[in-house]
Design a protein around this motif. Structure first.
Motif, short mmCIF file in Angstrom:
data_model
loop_
_atom_site.label_atom_id
_atom_site.label_comp_id
_atom_site.label_asym_id
_atom_site.label_seq_id
_atom_site.Cartn_x
_atom_site.Cartn_y
_atom_site.Cartn_z
N THR A 1 32.90 66.68 -55.55
CA THR A 1 32.59 66.35 -54.16
C THR A 1 33.12 67.46 -53.24
N VAL A 2 32.74 67.33 -51.96
CA VAL A 2 33.18 68.30 -50.98
C VAL A 2 34.71 68.35 -50.93
N VAL B 1 30.10 67.70 -42.10
CA VAL B 1 29.90 67.64 -43.55
C VAL B 1 30.20 66.23 -44.04
N ILE C 1 31.94 64.52 -46.49
CA ILE C 1 32.96 65.08 -47.38
C ILE C 1 33.07 64.37 -48.72
N VAL D 1 28.67 68.32 -54.17
CA VAL D 1 28.19 69.55 -53.54
C VAL D 1 26.74 69.87 -53.90
N GLN E 1 26.69 73.70 -47.78
CA GLN E 1 27.57 74.25 -48.81
C GLN E 1 28.40 75.40 -48.24
N VAL F 1 31.26 74.12 -46.47
CA VAL F 1 32.31 73.72 -47.42
C VAL F 1 33.17 74.94 -47.78
#
Lengths: 354, 504
Positions: free
Chosen positions: B95-96, B133, B135, B139, B147, B150
């Motif tokens: 994940t982010v 984003v 979060i 991704v 992205q 990020v």
């Protein structure tokens, strides 16, 4: 580094780094010997005496040279076999199996295709050995191109199958009378002549030289070799350029197996003249390491094979002359492989020295 | 005032190239500083030195006025220098939040991850810098623009005060670029320093305070953005005036050179990517395919080249059905291809320039006996191509990976166009290229058209499509939603169609 010199080295040695790559290879070997000397010194032997007697044992007499080259010959084949696969991006680690199947194929052709003149029998026996090796390596190749089976697993497993299968053949259907698990002797017309008696060195060394030259030419100059290298270095770009990846898997594995099989055939035809169970102390496996030491190109592999052959033949003389245990040879081999496998370490050491 | 970053007298050479030649470069605190130059000018190398990826042969780096030794990215991070690379370094399946904290994981007791703190910290940074984003999303589900955010978050989370953005807009749509600029301005307001590497004049002028121009490894000069313009910058970069305007032609014969009918195929993830795509490409035209990335452009190109299996539809070249032919056959029939991903599809990095020029023609042009490659001929050809296409290389035997991106692309273009193809598929042909190389590639595309070739131009850059195309086709969710002559439409209309706003 001048462009032309680098290019020339790259042509001969095929590597991407050219001269620098060669230097690193040589440096790795030297460092291995230095560390080996430390091991000798610590265990109470004189490194100088050991190395001198090893070197003179390996190269100091025609007998020594003969033994060295005899030991080197099978590894020339197996290391080149391995690197041909690797150039196409394939880890054919089942060279040992293909080597044994080639040896078995040649043995059967040598024993049972009797009554031919040698000009026909020798090439025919060699050819059968190559085909046997190639067919054995085509099994994992087909499994990969068709079903995506990873060649590391399949080639290795098939290598064990080959070991046991050939061993079954010389224990049962093709066993020669007597206590030993071995085949009948091949007919004289299928033998490769000994060229330096009393050593076992045979004409197989010439075949090894031919394979070295031919595989260099193949990889560097031919369309197939070029496509094979493109596939290994960047399959997506190769595919985009109209090169079939599946076809190259088959081609490179078949060639790899054929060269391994040729090695097995030469070992039978030149040295043992029959298939004896367990005659290979692991030449196929040695090939993987030696190909690395040789910088993954045929000429380098040839010289690396000679180095390993010298370690073995010289090692025996050294043991007799100085009492240093033969195990030091194994340590040296391991050190050479270790340092060659760590080019970054060598680069760092070289930079510091400057 | 001391500079945030000062690089003094930096020199870095690679085999055959001096990438940085006595470069002096300094950036003030809370400044957005543009680093402009053609590909191969040494921008990336200079920043890689600052980020510790390369060691300079000589020269000093000062951070906040103090001399420092940066021998790796970890040193750079410790000194508060963060870098967002052109190619993202994210773990797609995480994940982010997990990506952001990777390598700096907060723990409860030294062992267990402190999930709550992770979420809180990252959410806070998002809010502070107005980076929008989700979060907790993995991704790989995020569009490229997100992205990138990020990546920026990641650098900030590691305590970056100086943020290096390497060609950040090359992967973004115009809308995403605007959002990025807002975020960058937000960073500046917060006292962060941003180094913005680019070769797009307009963007550098829009966002930067000062701009340093590099050319062939040397600093040409540093100028205030407010006191300069595109013309001056372009001249500084290239050393001469640049022409971007090309004449348009829109004649089309009776039979299209390339006819795509009802193309259907799946993406790598097994989802329908092309859904009944129809498109006719005429000879002597440049047909631009506009669209937001990920609407089937990649698959379209692969379908035409025979690199992707079709689940439906047909491809006809000069009226001949080539749907079931191998890529090799299509290349021989004269379909040329400039792939969108140069490193993946177009070149073999560990091959020499010569070997890369041979690629694809090894079985016809460069062999006399069908067995071995005619290296004498290949050498002659390479020398010609290096001269004709002005490829900057020490020689044909140099590995192509030592060349700059622009020169690598010149090799690709030289190879593809030298076959004199009736059809050219150009996918993002100028992505990541500098002004000079971009102009060059574009002029070559126009030249091919004038020679009678049909050029299918797939580009994420609307400016490029506008500058070159005779007709524009809009791709949306795997099919062509509209085809317009360029002088009968405008950017607004195309933009709307790209976003799915078309109703035929």
């Amino acid at each position: 580094m001048s462009e032309r010199l680098t290019a020339a080295v790259r042509r001969v040695f095929g590597g991407g780094d050219g001269l620098q790559g060669l230097m690193i290879q040589v440096a790795a070997i030297l460092i291995a010997f230095i560390v080996g000397a430390a091991v000798l010194a610590v265990t109470g032997y004189s490194p100088v005496d050991a190395y001198v007697s090893m070197a003179s044992g390996a190269f100091g007499s025609s007998y020594g040279v003969g033994q060295t080259l005899t030991q080197a010959t099978p590894i020339v084949f197996t290391s080149i076999a391995f690197l041909i696969g690797l150039k196409a991006g394939l880890f054919n680690i089942g060279i040992e199996g293909q080597f044994l199947m080639g040896a078995m194929g040649a043995t059967l052709a040598g024993v049972y295709l009797d009554g031919l003149p040698w000009v026909i029998h020798v090439p025919l026996t060699i050819l059968v050995g190559m085909i046997a090796g190639a067919l054995w390596s085509l099994i994992p190749a087909v499994l990969k191109s068709r079903f995506d089976a990873h060649e590391v697993i399949t080639t290795m497993m098939l290598s064990y199958v080959a070991t046991h299968f050939t061993s079954y053949l010389v224990n049962y259907p093709f066993k020669a009378p007597g206590w030993v698990a071995q085949s009948l002797k091949i007919s004289g017309s299928a033998e490769l002549p000994r060229i330096l008696p009393p050593t076992q060195l045979s004409a197989a060394i010439f075949v090894a030289v031919i394979v070295t030259v031919a595989s260099t030419y193949f990889l560097q100059k031919t369309i197939m070799g070029y496509e094979l290298r493109a596939t290994g270095l960047n399959p997506s770009a190769a595919e985009n350029a109209g090169i079939s990846i599946d076809r190259n898997i088959l081609v490179s594995m078949a060639l790899s197996g054929a060269v391994a099989g040729l090695g097995g055939a030469c070992e039978v035809m030149g040295i043992h003249r029959r298939f004896i169970q367990g005659f290979s102390p692991g030449y196929g496996w040695d090939g993987l390491a030696v190909a690395l030491v040789g910088g993954l190109n045929p000429v380098g592999s040839f010289f690396a094979s000679v180095l390993f052959g010298a370690l073995r033949s010289g090692g025996m003389i050294m043991t007799r002359a100085t009492g240093v245990p033969l195990d030091i040879v194994k340590i040296l081999q391991a050190l050479v492989i270790m340092f060659v496998a760590a080019p970054k370490l060598i680069r760092a050491l070289l930079r510091r020295e400057r | 005032m001391t500079s945030a970053i000062q690089m003094v007298d930096i020199t870095k050479t690679f085999p055959g190239v001096t990438a940085n030649d006595n470069i002096d470069f300094s950036v003030d605190k809370a400044e957005i500083h543009g680093l402009l130059g053609e590909n191969g000018a040494g921008k990336s190398v200079l920043m890689s030195i600052l980020y510790g990826l390369y060691k300079p042969d000589s020269g000093d780096i000062l951070v906040d006025g103090e001399k420092v030794d940066i021998s790796g990215p970890s040193d750079a991070m410790r000194l508060g220098i963060g870098m967002v690379h052109q190619h993202f370094m994210l773990v797609p399946s995480l994940t982010v939040v997990e990506n952001v904290i990777l390598g700096r994981e907060p723990t409860v007791n030294g062992v267990t991850l402190d999930m709550e703190r992770m979420l809180r910290d990252v959410a806070e940074s998002c809010k502070r810098y107005k980076l929008d984003v989700d979060i907790e999303a993995p991704v790989y589900q995020l569009p490229v623009g997100v992205q990138q955010r990020v990546e920026i978050l990641k650098a900030l989370y590691r305590g970056a005060d100086v943020l290096i953005l390497d060609e950040p807009t090359s992967v973004l749509t115009p809308g995403e670029t605007e959002e990025l600029f807002n975020a960058v301005r937000e960073l500046k307001a917060d006292g962060k320093t941003v180094i913005f590497i680019s070769h797009k004049l307009r963007e550098v002028l829009a966002i930067c305070d000062r701009i340093t121009v590099l050319k062939r490894g040397k600093v040409v000069g540093t100028v205030l953005a407010a006191e300069t313009g595109e013309g001056q910058l372009a001249e500084m970069m290239v050393g001469r005036k640049i022409v971007y305007e090309f004449t348009k032609e829109a004649e089309c014969g009776l039979e299209p050179v390339l006819r795509l009918e009802g193309l259907e195929c799946l993406s790598d993830r097994g989802i329908p990517a092309l859904r009944g795509l129809d498109l006719d490409l005429c000879g002597s035209e440049i047909l631009g395919v506009a669209g937001v990335e990920g609407n089937g452009q990649t698959e379209l190109v692969e379908a035409v080249m025979g690199l992707r299996e079709l689940t439906g539809g047909s491809v006809k070249l000069d009226g001949q059905d080539i749907t079931d032919t191998q890529p090799k056959t299509r290349i021989q029939m004269g379909v040329s291809h400039i792939p969108e991903d140069r490193h993946k599809r177009a070149i073999v990095p560990d091959f020499s320039v010569l070997e890369n020029l041979v690629l694809g023609s090894q079985r016809d042009r460069f062999t006399r006996n069908g067995v071995s490659i005619d290296f004498a001929e290949a050498k002659r050809f390479s020398t010609d191509m290096i001269n004709d296409y002005q490829i900057a290389t020490p020689g044909p035997e140099t590995l192509i990976r030592y060349l700059s991106g622009g020169n690598q692309q010149r090799v690709v273009v030289a190879r593809e166009f030298s076959r004199d193809p009736p059809v050219v598929i150009a996918a993002q042909p100028t992505r990541g290229l500098d002004v000079g190389a971009t102009e060059y590639v574009r002029r070559k595309l126009v030249e091919m058209r004038d020679h009678g070739a049909g050029v299918l131009l797939i580009s994420a850059d609307l400016d490029e499509i506008w500058a070159l195309s005779d007709r524009v086709a809009v791709i949306y969710e795997g099919s062509i939603v509209a085809v317009k002559a360029v002088d009968e439409t405008d950017v607004q209309e195309i933009g709307l169609l790209m976003a799915g706003g078309g109703n035929e």
